[in-house]
Design an enzyme around this catalytic site. Structure first.
Site, PDB file in Angstrom:
ATOM      1  N   ARG A 104      -5.333  -2.226   8.448  1.00 30.91           N
ATOM      2  CA  ARG A 104      -6.639  -3.089   8.146  1.00 30.91           C
ATOM      3  C   ARG A 104      -6.186  -4.114   7.432  1.00 30.91           C
ATOM      4  NH1 ARG A 104      -8.016   2.238   6.496  1.00 30.91           N
ATOM      5  NH2 ARG A 104      -7.425   2.110   3.999  1.00 30.91           N
ATOM      6  N   ASP A 133       0.580  -1.096  -0.021  1.00 30.33           N
ATOM      7  CA  ASP A 133       0.061  -0.148  -0.108  1.00 30.33           C
ATOM      8  C   ASP A 133       0.886   1.365  -0.258  1.00 30.33           C
ATOM      9  OD1 ASP A 133      -2.339   1.550  -0.015  1.00 30.33           O
ATOM     10  OD2 ASP A 133      -2.865   0.994   2.118  1.00 30.33           O
ATOM     11  N   LEU A 175      11.620 -19.865  -4.244  1.00 26.19           N
ATOM     12  CA  LEU A 175      10.403 -19.135  -3.699  1.00 26.19           C
ATOM     13  C   LEU A 175       9.244 -19.344  -4.625  1.00 26.19           C
ATOM     14  CD1 LEU A 175       9.713 -16.590  -1.599  1.00 26.19           C
ATOM     15  CD2 LEU A 175      10.032 -15.556  -3.678  1.00 26.19           C
ATOM     16  N   HIS A 195       2.542   3.078  -8.856  1.00 26.65           N
ATOM     17  CA  HIS A 195       2.502   1.703  -9.124  1.00 26.65           C
ATOM     18  C   HIS A 195       3.497   1.242  -9.765  1.00 26.65           C
ATOM     19  CE1 HIS A 195      -1.303   1.924  -7.632  1.00 26.65           C
ATOM     20  NE2 HIS A 195      -2.019   2.527  -8.544  1.00 26.65           N
ATOM     21  N   THR A 215     -10.761  -7.437  -5.400  1.00 25.39           N
ATOM     22  CA  THR A 215     -11.910  -7.328  -6.171  1.00 25.39           C
ATOM     23  C   THR A 215     -12.533  -6.379  -6.140  1.00 25.39           C
ATOM     24  OG1 THR A 215     -12.779  -8.734  -4.302  1.00 25.39           O
ATOM     25  CG2 THR A 215     -12.266 -10.038  -6.092  1.00 25.39           C
TER      26      THR A 215
HETATM   27  C1  FPP Z   1      -2.057  -0.119  -3.212  1.00 24.78           C
HETATM   28  O1  FPP Z   1      -1.832   1.590  -3.167  1.00 24.78           O
HETATM   29  C2  FPP Z   1      -1.491  -0.559  -4.309  1.00 24.78           C
HETATM   30  C3  FPP Z   1      -2.392  -1.344  -5.221  1.00 24.78           C
HETATM   31  C4  FPP Z   1      -3.797  -1.369  -5.322  1.00 24.78           C
HETATM   32  C5  FPP Z   1      -1.667  -1.675  -6.303  1.00 24.78           C
HETATM   33  C6  FPP Z   1      -0.332  -2.596  -5.882  1.00 24.78           C
HETATM   34  C7  FPP Z   1       0.186  -2.949  -7.189  1.00 24.78           C
HETATM   35  C8  FPP Z   1       1.775  -3.043  -7.210  1.00 24.78           C
HETATM   36  C9  FPP Z   1       2.622  -2.463  -5.831  1.00 24.78           C
HETATM   37  C10 FPP Z   1       2.402  -3.256  -8.265  1.00 24.78           C
HETATM   38  C11 FPP Z   1       2.398  -4.890  -8.599  1.00 24.78           C
HETATM   39  C12 FPP Z   1       3.434  -5.194  -9.384  1.00 24.78           C
HETATM   40  C13 FPP Z   1       3.138  -6.293 -10.188  1.00 24.78           C
HETATM   41  C14 FPP Z   1       4.244  -6.868 -10.775  1.00 24.78           C
HETATM   42  C15 FPP Z   1       1.790  -6.987 -10.305  1.00 24.78           C
HETATM   43  P1  FPP Z   1      -2.655   2.743  -3.490  1.00 24.78           P
HETATM   44  O2  FPP Z   1      -2.689   3.108  -5.008  1.00 24.78           O
HETATM   45  O3  FPP Z   1      -4.063   2.454  -2.614  1.00 24.78           O
HETATM   46  O4  FPP Z   1      -1.783   3.794  -2.449  1.00 24.78           O
HETATM   47  P2  FPP Z   1      -2.465   4.914  -1.572  1.00 24.78           P
HETATM   48  O5  FPP Z   1      -3.166   4.381  -0.761  1.00 24.78           O
HETATM   49  O6  FPP Z   1      -1.458   5.844  -1.411  1.00 24.78           O
HETATM   50  O7  FPP Z   1      -3.262   5.711  -2.835  1.00 24.78           O
END
Ligand code: FPP
Length: 268
Positions: A216, A42, A153, A59, A88
């Protein structure tokens, strides 16, 4: 057992500081690392906002963290690393962000699949295939196929994953079997429910990490996390480096896991 770490430590190019760091890794690995680490990644959006960048830049940076953490977890001897990449509920985000997130597994795997193969990592996925774009599914399928014989892994992406739906599906399957007279009520046990989940071939997580200061579970592995040790950190996912993982694991190693019972002296 610690072949990868021993090889790293034997590198003559290491200076004293780097040698010290490798020895620290070795100590951590020897102490016994969590077999299964699950991470709620997150804080990507906030990382980007702090830099006046679009959310998707966070991201993208988060994807680089996935590479670093996968590599270190593998070297430490972690067996399974489950990463919550898309829930989801994440479909509620703007279409442009969703589209970007759906492209990330493809980008990640097209860039790093050779490295994952070299590192003996096996790619797996939990989550619903329906709704996922075909390009996302085919990237994962290709990576699973290319790494299926690897013994290091297990890099398990939770993609379009939701724990409540997963439990509902397991319960429906059991109910159908009872209704068909194939299963008795007495056979509905914790083990039977566990075996109906998408994680049925994985150990339960020993350590859950959530980054970015949110405290959470967000519909993540609710059944599987019953006795998992939890670690919450303020660090945003793109900033979560090797040191951050080591800190979480070292803290985990100091915990006294009792699984509801007593341990050590108290048990006598
Ligand atoms: C939450 O941060 C993060 C996500 C919903 C996406 C997580 C995905 C990645 C870290 C990249 C994954 C990589 C691969 C290879 C699949 P947020 O956007 O909710 O952050 P915020 O709470 O600061 O807005």
């Amino acid at each position: 057992m610690f072949n990868k770490l021993l090889k790293r430590m034997a590198d003559p190019a290491l200076d004293d500081a780097a040698q010290g760091y490798e020895e620290r890794l070795y100590e951590v690995a020897k102490e016994g690392v969590p077999a299964h680490i699950a991470i709620i990644m997150d804080g990507n959006g906030r990382w980007a906002k702090k830099r006046s960048l679009p959310r998707v830049a966070g991201h993208h940076e988060g994807m680089k963290t996935v590479r670093k953490i996968t590599k270190l977890a593998n070297h430490l001897g972690v067996e399974v690393l489950t990463l919550y990449a898309f829930s989801t509920e994440n479909w509620k985000r703007p279409k442009m962000e969703v589209d970007f997130l759906m492209r990330l597994p493809e980008e990640f795997l097209s860039t790093f699949l050779p490295e994952l193969i070299e590192e003996n990592v096996r790619v797996e996925m939990i989550g619903y295939h329906h709704n996922l774009p075909s390009h996302t599914i085919s990237a994962i399928r290709k990576a699973k196929e290319a790494t299926k014989h690897n013994t290091g892994l297990v890099l398990n992406f939770a993609l379009n994953y939701g724990s409540r739906s997963e439990i509902v599906d397991a319960v429906k399957d059991i109910a159908a079997q009872v209704a068909a007279g194939k299963l008795d009520l007495e056979d509905i046990t914790e083990e039977r429910i566990t075996s109906g989940l998408m994680t049925n071939n994985l150990p339960e997580p020993d350590l859950l990490i959530r980054t970015s200061g949110e405290v959470r579970l967000s519909n993540f592995m609710l059944w599987q996390l019953a006795y998992t040790e939890l670690w919450f950190t303020e660090t945003l996912w793109p900033d979560f480096g090797e040191e951050s993982l080591l800190e979480a694991v070292e803290n985990y190693q100091k915990r006294n896991r009792r699984f509801g019972g007593l341990k050590g002296e108290e048990a006598n």
